[in-house]
Design a protein around this motif. Sequence first.
Motif, PDB file in Angstrom:
ATOM      1  N   ARG A   4       5.271  20.583  -7.579  1.00  0.00           N
ATOM      2  CA  ARG A   4       4.050  19.889  -7.137  1.00  0.00           C
ATOM      3  C   ARG A   4       2.846  20.828  -7.087  1.00  0.00           C
ATOM      4  NH1 ARG A   4       4.612  17.819  -1.608  1.00  0.00           N
ATOM      5  NH2 ARG A   4       2.508  17.041  -1.788  1.00  0.00           N
ATOM      6  N   ASN A  64       0.684  21.903   8.150  1.00  0.00           N
ATOM      7  CA  ASN A  64       1.480  22.238   6.978  1.00  0.00           C
ATOM      8  C   ASN A  64       1.205  21.134   5.956  1.00  0.00           C
ATOM      9  OD1 ASN A  64       3.382  22.634   4.991  1.00  0.00           O
ATOM     10  ND2 ASN A  64       4.981  23.276   6.411  1.00  0.00           N
ATOM     11  N   ARG A  93      -4.694   5.706   5.775  1.00  0.00           N
ATOM     12  CA  ARG A  93      -3.456   6.471   5.618  1.00  0.00           C
ATOM     13  C   ARG A  93      -3.680   7.856   5.031  1.00  0.00           C
ATOM     14  NH1 ARG A  93       1.407   2.403   3.882  1.00  0.00           N
ATOM     15  NH2 ARG A  93       1.444   1.243   5.810  1.00  0.00           N
ATOM     16  N   TYR A 104       0.728   6.810   1.381  1.00  0.00           N
ATOM     17  CA  TYR A 104       0.017   7.998   0.948  1.00  0.00           C
ATOM     18  C   TYR A 104      -0.035   9.097   1.988  1.00  0.00           C
ATOM     19  CZ  TYR A 104      -1.606   6.372  -3.497  1.00  0.00           C
ATOM     20  OH  TYR A 104      -1.664   5.972  -4.796  1.00  0.00           O
ATOM     21  N   GLN A 105       0.165   8.759   3.244  1.00  0.00           N
ATOM     22  CA  GLN A 105      -0.103   9.751   4.263  1.00  0.00           C
ATOM     23  C   GLN A 105       0.684  11.027   4.004  1.00  0.00           C
ATOM     24  OE1 GLN A 105       1.014   8.842   8.338  1.00  0.00           O
ATOM     25  NE2 GLN A 105      -1.093   9.288   8.837  1.00  0.00           N
ATOM     26  N   THR A 106       1.984  10.900   3.781  1.00  0.00           N
ATOM     27  CA  THR A 106       2.765  12.084   3.459  1.00  0.00           C
ATOM     28  C   THR A 106       3.626  11.830   2.237  1.00  0.00           C
ATOM     29  OG1 THR A 106       4.507  11.349   4.924  1.00  0.00           O
ATOM     30  CG2 THR A 106       2.900  12.893   5.828  1.00  0.00           C
ATOM     31  N   GLY A 107       3.305  10.785   1.480  1.00  0.00           N
ATOM     32  CA  GLY A 107       4.179  10.444   0.370  1.00  0.00           C
ATOM     33  C   GLY A 107       5.559  10.205   0.937  1.00  0.00           C
ATOM     34  N   CYS A 140      -5.521   9.872   6.529  1.00  0.00           N
ATOM     35  CA  CYS A 140      -5.672  10.694   7.734  1.00  0.00           C
ATOM     36  C   CYS A 140      -4.388  11.488   7.969  1.00  0.00           C
ATOM     37  CB  CYS A 140      -5.984   9.814   8.938  1.00  0.00           C
ATOM     38  SG  CYS A 140      -5.880  10.720  10.490  1.00  0.00           S
ATOM     39  N   MET A 141      -4.545  12.769   8.307  1.00  0.00           N
ATOM     40  CA  MET A 141      -3.391  13.658   8.480  1.00  0.00           C
ATOM     41  C   MET A 141      -2.922  13.736   9.926  1.00  0.00           C
ATOM     42  SD  MET A 141      -4.368  16.668   5.768  1.00  0.00           S
ATOM     43  CE  MET A 141      -5.797  17.314   6.627  1.00  0.00           C
ATOM     44  N   TRP A 190       1.646  20.794   2.909  1.00  0.00           N
ATOM     45  CA  TRP A 190       2.535  20.514   1.780  1.00  0.00           C
ATOM     46  C   TRP A 190       3.065  19.082   1.835  1.00  0.00           C
ATOM     47  CZ3 TRP A 190       7.507  19.084   0.480  1.00  0.00           C
ATOM     48  CH2 TRP A 190       7.851  19.306  -0.857  1.00  0.00           C
ATOM     49  N   TYR A 191       3.211  18.596   3.050  1.00  0.00           N
ATOM     50  CA  TYR A 191       3.832  17.276   3.213  1.00  0.00           C
ATOM     51  C   TYR A 191       2.922  16.112   2.845  1.00  0.00           C
ATOM     52  CZ  TYR A 191       7.794  19.617   5.229  1.00  0.00           C
ATOM     53  OH  TYR A 191       8.888  20.413   5.388  1.00  0.00           O
ATOM     54  N   TYR A 192       1.606  16.363   2.744  1.00  0.00           N
ATOM     55  CA  TYR A 192       0.696  15.258   2.446  1.00  0.00           C
ATOM     56  C   TYR A 192       0.577  15.063   0.941  1.00  0.00           C
ATOM     57  CZ  TYR A 192      -0.394  15.848   7.335  1.00  0.00           C
ATOM     58  OH  TYR A 192      -0.290  15.955   8.690  1.00  0.00           O
ATOM     59  N   ASP A 193       0.715  13.833   0.542  1.00  0.00           N
ATOM     60  CA  ASP A 193       0.631  13.505  -0.875  1.00  0.00           C
ATOM     61  C   ASP A 193      -0.815  13.635  -1.356  1.00  0.00           C
ATOM     62  OD1 ASP A 193       2.259  12.905  -2.937  1.00  0.00           O
ATOM     63  OD2 ASP A 193       2.761  10.896  -2.255  1.00  0.00           O
ATOM     64  N   ASP A 194      -0.976  13.888  -2.631  1.00  0.00           N
ATOM     65  CA  ASP A 194      -2.315  13.861  -3.208  1.00  0.00           C
ATOM     66  C   ASP A 194      -2.839  12.437  -3.104  1.00  0.00           C
ATOM     67  OD1 ASP A 194      -1.853  16.457  -3.897  1.00  0.00           O
ATOM     68  OD2 ASP A 194      -1.256  16.002  -5.951  1.00  0.00           O
ATOM     69  N   TYR A 203      -5.347   2.040   2.760  1.00  0.00           N
ATOM     70  CA  TYR A 203      -5.065   3.263   1.990  1.00  0.00           C
ATOM     71  C   TYR A 203      -5.877   4.428   2.547  1.00  0.00           C
ATOM     72  CZ  TYR A 203      -5.982   6.601  -1.786  1.00  0.00           C
ATOM     73  OH  TYR A 203      -6.165   7.749  -2.510  1.00  0.00           O
ATOM     74  N   PRO A 243       3.949  18.727   9.987  1.00  0.00           N
ATOM     75  CA  PRO A 243       2.789  18.619   9.098  1.00  0.00           C
ATOM     76  C   PRO A 243       1.461  18.720   9.846  1.00  0.00           C
ATOM     77  CG  PRO A 243       4.370  16.857   8.677  1.00  0.00           C
ATOM     78  CD  PRO A 243       4.808  17.534   9.928  1.00  0.00           C
ATOM     79  N   HIS A 258       7.532  12.926   1.450  1.00  0.00           N
ATOM     80  CA  HIS A 258       7.946  14.314   1.613  1.00  0.00           C
ATOM     81  C   HIS A 258       8.484  14.612   3.004  1.00  0.00           C
ATOM     82  CE1 HIS A 258       6.018  14.662  -2.203  1.00  0.00           C
ATOM     83  NE2 HIS A 258       4.858  14.311  -1.692  1.00  0.00           N
ATOM     84  N   THR A 259       8.105  13.827   3.985  1.00  0.00           N
ATOM     85  CA  THR A 259       8.604  14.085   5.331  1.00  0.00           C
ATOM     86  C   THR A 259       9.982  13.451   5.505  1.00  0.00           C
ATOM     87  OG1 THR A 259       7.377  12.161   6.099  1.00  0.00           O
ATOM     88  CG2 THR A 259       6.359  14.310   6.453  1.00  0.00           C
ATOM     89  N   VAL A 307       0.877  -1.160   0.000  1.00  0.00           N
ATOM     90  CA  VAL A 307       0.000   0.000   0.000  1.00  0.00           C
ATOM     91  C   VAL A 307       0.912   1.206   0.000  1.00  0.00           C
ATOM     92  CG1 VAL A 307      -1.681   1.315   1.302  1.00  0.00           C
ATOM     93  CG2 VAL A 307      -1.797  -1.169   1.274  1.00  0.00           C
TER      94      VAL A 307
END
Lengths: 337, 544
Positions: free
Chosen positions: A286, B442, B483, A12-15, B485-486, B444-448, B480, B533, A17-18, A9
């Motif tokens: 992005r 913040n 995940r 996805y939570q932060t890709g 959730c922020m 920005w750190y979360y993916d689409d 999925y 984030p 990027h963190t 899986v």
Amino acid sequence: MTDDTPQKVRFYQTGTHTVGNRLMDEAARTVQASPDRSNAITSGHRACQGCGEALGARYALDAAMRASGGRMVAVNATGCLEVFTTPSPESSWQIAWLHSVFGNAPAVATGVAAAMRMRGKTDVRVVAQGGDGGTTDIGFGCLSGMFERNDDVLYICYDNEAYMNTGVQRSSATPPAARTATTQAIGPHPGNIFGTGKNMPRIAMAHNIPYVATASVADLHDLEAKVTRAMSIGGARYIHIFVPCPLGWGSASHDTVKLARLAVESGLFPLFEAEHGEVTAVKKIRHQVPVEDYLRPQGRFRHLFREGHEDRPTIEAIQRMADANIRRYGLVEEDAA
Amino acid sequence: MNDHTLPFAITLDPGSSKQNHTGSWRSERPVYVDRLPPCNHQCPAGENIQGWLYHAESGDYAEAWRALMRDNPMPAVMGRVCYHTCETACNRGKLDEAVSIHSVERFLGDYAVEHGLTPPVDAPPSGKRVLVIGAGPSGLSAAYHLTRLGHAVTIREAGPMAGGMMRFGIPKYRLPREVLDAEIARILAMGVTLELNTKVEDIEAAFAEGFDAVFTAVGAHLAKRTEIPAHAAGRILDAVTLLQQVEMGEAPQLGRRVIVYGGGNTAMDVARTVRRMGADEAMIVYRRSRKEMPAHEFEAAEAEEEGVLIHWLRTIKGIEGADFTVEKMVVDADGRPQPTGETEVLEADTLVLALGQDVDTTFLTRVEGVQIAKDGVVSVDAHMMTGRPGLFAGGDMVPAERTVTVAIGHGKKAARNIDAWLRGGVADPAPKQELAAFENLNTWYYDDAPRSVQAQLSLIRRQSSFDEVVEGLTEETAQYEARRCMSCGNCFECDNCFGVCPDNAVIKLGPGNRFKIDYDYCKGCGICVAECPCGAIRMEPEVD
Ligand SMILES: Cc1cc2nc3c(=O)[nH]c(=O)nc-3n(C[C@H](O)[C@H](O)[C@H](O)COP(=O)(O)OP(=O)(O)OC[C@H]3O[C@@H](n4cnc5c(N)ncnc54)[C@H](O)[C@@H]3O)c2cc1C
Ligand SMILES: Cc1ncc(C[n+]2csc(CCOP(=O)(O)OP(=O)(O)O)c2C)c(N)n1
Ligand code: SF4
Ligand code: SF4
Ligand SMILES: [Mg+2]
């Protein structure tokens, strides 16, 4: 670069990027996520609050230390990075480190590499580093020679876009319209003039050296990947890292990473890699932003945003610079445009 | 300082810069906080949504389910019928789309049923006995929580089966009975005594029997009526009775054309049920417009998909055999329907009234101290207690929104208050933290990551069978979705603060233990706060 994690899986939570995260595969986490990172620069250094250069140098050198298994020497030109870490007899460096003078770090590094070779220590890698002034102005000749000879050195430039250590004087990396101590915000064209300056990464590419890259303190995964890649190659290599300076830029100390991110996302600071003079990879934007978002929080551009007298022509001229980068490097995903 | 012993121009002892405590430069300090996520804040059952999603993110579904069960004993039911206002509050909605909390909840509920998971009983027996009146969601929830708190619970239920409106209201195509039965059975298996076909008429007698406290949750079952002049009218039924008859397999013949009168969720469910029973024309007549209807938009949309025809802005003026004269209405500035005098005629064989329900409070009017509020509901204090000490009430019969979730929340709240009361104290819930606002993040750190969609049964089967309409998520999709959730307002160990500090002043304490600030070296630049984030760090002025 970091998009295809091997996880079932996707994370996805932060890709990715963190810096790290419990859900990320160990291998996908950054060096900075590890409590065992070398901390090339330790606590107690005298950099200003929120210094981008202190951050960028630790990011780069910790990655280089991991890549070289700790077998590494760093040569440092004069500048903030040297001054704030090493007021004799005290030092923040936790790696083998050597201070040259302002203009000769590339030559000293070449010498260190030659000495190591002579002594048979071929596994010891050499990194040289300096500020934008030390790199694009006073050290330019030495650096060009190092590139031309393809000496086995990775040179890292920490670009804060002026001579910060001596009080924010203009360098050939200072952007147009920026106010510095020597380009005051007065007269009909306040701040630094348009049309001058040097694009050091492209000059490095023109030497046809094996590897050139740009990086930012706002994208750690990308930065570490580039340092790691550079460390895996022999010969002359160059990485140009964008490091905001709260003091020189008149920005809030907490905005350092944010400004670096906005520079990338506006297109003003493109992230790319080049091998033997050809661009080989580009980091896409992005979430694209107008240059205004980047300029407005900075005191050095305050004169562009005076209440009732916004300098639209200048802001638009800077936007055109960003747009040119976006076109030149293809920074925006085709289908998103 | 040692300046007399140091060489010229040297102010510090030789060695590491660590002797230089740059923390003294600071005028503000970063402090780790836990903020209240808006989903948790919104949930009427008081679930720690973020808390259970956290476990689902790493694939530990059993632990996620246990965390969920601390507040809600019926996740499989809840994930199907709850109107999930948490998702309206979810911060992710401001970024792309809200986390599909309900579908993950349903996945966890089904997972637990499939794997036979059972909740622990935490407390030793208290020796106290509590009577619960009514086996609807509120009564079942109270029984569950009281049992976990160590009390012996008996439920008395007037009807032949437990579940209340979850069984006799909500149709099977939204809540399959195997699911409902499994979750009720699990509560009973904890040691709750259920007495069916036992209507409680005398509260004081129950106390006299030896119960130490009583929780009543009898719901609202008396169908509201309206005056319609009718001559030789065809069949007129009320919605709740009809749904109950369908459930018991005793549904009457309705004819080919059915009018349902009302615009709430019950009207939608009846019309959809009627459609499934074979009526060619299932019509809803409602006096206001779509905007004002009490039913949710998705309920009306699903009904229409199945061929239910909704006549908006109409009232029934009279019935002559199969001819229904309806008057057109307009909605005024206050959202109230006003007559226009214009009429038209609709034809139907049966009329079903779905105009809402009242509470049957007759058995309580005799109890001294019990107050009946306006609208015929029973007044309770902040601790869910009526004016009769030891008598608590909740669910549809008290003033609140009428949903399964509110009923379950009342059951929990009442149980905690009954427990405190039985132990001679007052329940003292922990003070609420400040809200984790979207502005604290913040993003920005979360993916689409687009929200996952639940598949639906084919329209043909939706019109002819009572099979469940909405399908569940697969394990992969559920994980999925979790995940997405922020983790609003609470550290999820992304290592950002540890990475972005230019002074190495953030100490990583290892998995599960989060981080701490080394104030000897933190200069107070605030990058960690800006780059966290989820908004789990706050800047506070330095006080000396
Ligand atoms: C058609 C319909 C669809 C609905 N759909 C939804 C939905 O999708 N989502 C949602 O959240 N809510 C929905 N609701 C509302 C929801 O069902 C109720 O709010 C909820 O069931 C109320 O729970 P309760 O425990 O208070 O009462 P009830 O569920 O009504 O249970 C009360 C129980 O008490 C018993 N009882 C009554 N009097 C006595 C007595 N004197 N002695 C012993 N037992 C007694 C009754 O037989 C009943 O079993 C729906 C309601 C209806 C009618
Ligand atoms: C030959 C020489 N000229 C001038 C100086 C003074 N000096 C020291 S650091 C510095 C500026 C450094 O600027 P840059 O290289 O951009 O590094 P920064 O401080 O901005 O990181 C100058 C002018 C010097 N040390 N040596
Ligand atoms: S002046 Fe700028 S570059 Fe130098 S230490 Fe301060 S913040 Fe860093
Ligand atoms: S993103 Fe997660 S924590 Fe935030 S409101 Fe939505 S479900 Fe709750
Ligand atoms: Mg500089």
